[in-house]
Design a protein around this motif. Structure first.
Motif, mmCIF file in Angstrom:
data_model
loop_
_atom_site.group_PDB
_atom_site.id
_atom_site.type_symbol
_atom_site.label_atom_id
_atom_site.label_comp_id
_atom_site.label_asym_id
_atom_site.label_seq_id
_atom_site.Cartn_x
_atom_site.Cartn_y
_atom_site.Cartn_z
ATOM 1 N N ALA A 100 -9.431 -24.035 3.279
ATOM 2 C CA ALA A 100 -10.371 -23.696 2.206
ATOM 3 C C ALA A 100 -10.946 -24.975 1.587
ATOM 4 N N ASN B 93 -10.320 -22.016 -3.959
ATOM 5 C CA ASN B 93 -11.657 -21.452 -4.207
ATOM 6 C C ASN B 93 -12.070 -21.646 -5.667
ATOM 7 N N GLY C 184 -15.652 -22.546 -3.802
ATOM 8 C CA GLY C 184 -15.802 -22.018 -2.441
ATOM 9 C C GLY C 184 -15.480 -20.529 -2.379
ATOM 10 N N ARG C 185 -15.761 -19.938 -1.240
ATOM 11 C CA ARG C 185 -15.511 -18.503 -1.086
ATOM 12 C C ARG C 185 -14.756 -18.214 0.206
ATOM 13 N N THR C 186 -13.834 -19.092 0.547
ATOM 14 C CA THR C 186 -13.053 -18.897 1.769
ATOM 15 C C THR C 186 -12.274 -17.578 1.697
#
Lengths: 376, 376
Positions: free
Chosen positions: A153, A189, A194-196
Motif C-alpha cells: 500500500a 491508506n 491511497g486507496r489500496t
C-alpha cells in the motif's frame, strides 16, 4: 427452437464418426436415451439437442455446433454446465469450445457486481492496468504478512490479496489474521491518502462461508479472493454476491478442466464467460512465458472473453499472473491494454528487499507504458 | 514433519527435468515462491513440501512423491484439494495419481453418512448388488415420470433416482414433480411391502439448495442425487449432511478432471477417495464397454477407492452405469461382487415395454449371479 443455447464442440474423430458423435452429444446431454427410444415429437423438437453443423476444423478435428433449448438451463449456472458438458466430459476427444447464450439465459445472471468500472471507482485508478500482489507465504507470522501488505500500500499498489494457500484453521484465526492485515493497509491508506484494497482469501467449510464473508464486510473490506473451480462456480457466485463483495477469481484447479487439448473446456469459456456468469470481477490466469506453459493465443482469447459483450453483464478484468518480472511490463501493457490487473507475487518480492520500493518501481513501469495515463 | 499428507504425482518429463519439476511442485503448492526467496528454517521444515522420491514409472513417466504437513489442509476439503493440486493443475504433464491421508486429516471428515451398510439397512437388500434406474427423459409430463418410478418399484428395483437433467424452473415445480414421484413410489411400496427408494436430483441456485433439501426430507425421502463436480465437493457434502440425506454422487463434469491421461486427477482418487471425503454414499461412474471409453483397470481402481479402508470413514457403493444391458449382469457381478449398485437407464427402458417386468428381469438376473443371495 427459438433463441437456443449454441454450443460448439471440438471433436477428435474420424470423418466417419464425427456426425454420429454429434448426434450422440445431442441425445446424451438431454434425454440421455438411445435415439431409437425417443419418438415423442415434443421431445424431439424441444428437449433433444439439434445438430446444426459438423465441420472440419483446421487441425483435422471437427467442430460440431449443437442448439439446445434455452429453458433446459433452468436459469441455473450448475444446470447450464451440466447441460452443455456434464456427461460428454466423460467421453474422450470432446472439448467444449464455445458457447453462445441467448438473452433469456443471460437475464438469469447478474454477472460481475463491480466489473472493470466498479473496480476503477473503488481504487480511483483510471487509464492504466492495476497492480496487484499476493500476501504470502503461508507460515509467516501475521505481523509479517500485515507488514508486507502495508508496504505494498505504501508503495502505491492497487490490490493486495491473500495467497490461495493462506487458509486459517478456524474462524478466530481468520478474524485475527484478516483483521490485522486489513488494519495495516487501512492505516497506510489513511496516512498516504491511497486507496489500496485488500482482498482476503475466503476458504472455509461450506457451512461457515457466509460467516467468514460477513466478517470481511465488518472489517470494511470490499472484496475477496475465491477459488471457484474448487468451491463450485455457483457457490463462489453466491458468497460474493450475497455480501456485495468484489469477486477476484483464482484459477486453482482450473487446469484440470482446461489443460488437455482434446478434452475439457476451452480457456476463455472456463475462465472468462463462465466466470462472469459466476460474478467474477477479476479472473486470474497464468501468463504465457511464466512458470506455466500457456500460449499467447489462449491468453488473448481468455482476456477477450472477460471483456467482450455478454448480454447486460459487466466486463471483468483479465488478470495475468505468475512468473512476471518488471522487464515484461511493457509487453504486458501492449498485450492487454489498460483494462487488466497485473498480479505480481514472487517477482515483486525478489525485485527489491524494500517491498514498498519494489511496488513503486512496478507501478511506475506500468504508468510509463500507458501513454496519457493519469492517476485520477 | 510427522504424519504428513503423501501425494503422488505422475509426471511426463525428461529424466533431466523430473527432479526439478518435483521441487517446483513442492514450492508452488505451498509457499508459491521461488526457492531462492525461501530461507526461513520454519518454512522449509513445515510449509514447503518435502520431495520424498522421484521414480521412473512403467510407462516412461515419473512418479514423484511429496510430503505436505497435514495442518496445511486446514481441516477443509476445499483447501485439501487446493493444497495437493490447485496450482499445478495448470502445469501440463502433472497428474495427481494418489493421496495418502494421515489420521489428523481424515478425522476432520465424517465421510459417507450411510455408506454400504446404511443403504443395505434402508433398502433391506443384503448379499447382492442393488438395482437402480433413472427417471427420464426430461420433457415427459410429471405423471409419466411418476409412472416410470412406480413401475420400477413394482418390479422390485431398489433405488430410482432422477436423471441429472431433471431440473425444474422453480421451487414450486420441484415440489410438484418430486412430490408426485415420491407419492407414486410410496404407494407401490405400501401395496407390495417393498422398500424402493427415490432420490430426486437436487440442483438449484446456491441460495435455494437448503430449501430444496428440506423439502426432500419433508416428502419423507431418504436421499438425493447430487453432482459434486458441478456444485463443488464441499457444497455437495454440506447439503446432504446437513439434512441427513443419502448422497448419491453423479459424475457430471468429472471427465473434465479425470479423462486426460497426462493431466488432472486419477479416477479412483477423484471419484472414490475425494467423494468419500465429500460424504458420497454412492459414486456413479461409467462402465467400461458402455457408451464411454474407460478401462476395466480404471473402473476396478475406482471401485477399490470406494471401499478400501480410509480412516474411520464408511465405504461407499461403487455404481457402474451407462450402456449396460442384461447380458452384462453376470460379468458385472463377477467384477464388482455384492457391494455395488448397478444403474441401468436406457437399457432397462429398451428391455421390455413393460417397465416393471424389465425391472424384475434385471433384478432376477442379479440374484441369479450371486450364489446364496437372500432378500433379507
Amino acid at each position: 427452437m427459438s433463441d437456443p443455447i449454441l454450443a460448439t464442440y471440438r471433436i477428435r474423430a474420424d470423418a466417419a464418426e464425427a456426425a454420429s458423435i454429434a448426434r450422440f452429444i445431442a441425445y446424451e446431454q438431454t434425454v440421455e436415451l438411445p435415439e431409437a427410444l425417443v419418438d415423442d415429437p415434443f421431445l424431439l423438437e424441444h428437449v433433444v439437442g439439434h445438430v446444426l453443423a459438423v465441420e472440419v476444423a483446421d487441425d483435422g478435428c471437427f467442430h460440431v455446433r449443437i442448439a439446445f433449448e434455452a429453458s433446459l438451463a433452468s436459469g441455473q449456472l450448475a444446470q447450464l454446465i451440466n447441460l452443455v458438458y456434464g456427461n460428454v466430459s466423460m467421453y474422450p476427444g470432446i472439448r467444449l469450445q464455445a458457447l453462445a447464450l441467448p438473452p433469456s439465459v443471460l437475464e438469469a445472471f447478474r454477472g460481475p457486481g463491480f466489473g472493470i468500472q466498479g473496480l476503477r471507482d473503488l481504487t480511483g485508478v483510471h487509464g492504466r492496468p492495476l497492480l496487484s500482489t499476493a500476501v504470502k507465504p503461508r507460515g509467516l507470522p501475521v505481523a509479517r504478512l500485515a507488514a508486507l501488505a502495508a508496504d505494498f500500500a505504501r508503495g502505491g499498489g492497487d490490490i493486495v490479496k491473500d495467497d490461495q494457500n493462506l487458509v486459517d484453521p478456524d474462524f478466530a484465526s481468520f478474524r485475527a489474521r484478516v483483521g490485522a492485515i486489513a488494519e495495516a493497509v487501512a492505516r497506510v491508506n489513511a496516512a498516504t491518502g491511497g486507496r489500496t484494497l485488500y482482498f482476503p482469501h475466503l476458504s472455509a467449510r461450506h457451512a461457515d462461508l457466509h460467516r467468514y464473508a460477513a466478517f470481511v464486510r465488518e472489517a470494511w473490506l470490499r472484496g475477496v479472493l475465491l477459488c471457484p473451480h474448487v468451491l463450485g462456480f455457483d457457490t463462489a457466485r453466491e458468497i460474493a454476491q450475497a455480501h456485495g463483495l468484489v469477486h477476484m477469481a483464482h484459477p486453482a484447479l482450473s487446469g484440470a478442466m482446461t489443460q488437455a487439448g482434446d478434452n475439457g473446456i476451452e480457456f476463455g469459456l472456463a475462465m472468462g464467460t463462465l466466470l462472469r456468469l459466476a460474478g467474477a470481477d477479476i479472473s486470474v490466469f497464468v501468463t504465457p512465458g511464466g512458470r506455466f506453459r500457456f500460449s499467447e493465443a489462449q491468453a488473448m482469447r481468455l482476456a477477450q472473453a472477460c471483456t467482450e459483450p455478454l448480454g447486460a453483464l459487466a466486463p471483468a478484468f483479465p488478470c495475468p499472473a505468475g512468473g512476471m518480472d518488471i522487464t515484461k511490463i511493457p509487453h504486458l501493457c501492449g498485450r492487454y491494454g489498460r483494462d487488466a490487473v497485473f498480479l505480481v507475487g514472487g517477482a515483486l518480492q525478489a525485485h527489491d528487499p524494500y517491498f514498498a520500493r519494489a511496488t513503486t518501481a512496478y507501478r511506475e513501469a506500468i504508468e510509463r507504458c500507458i501513454v496519457g495515463a493519469r492517476p485520477t
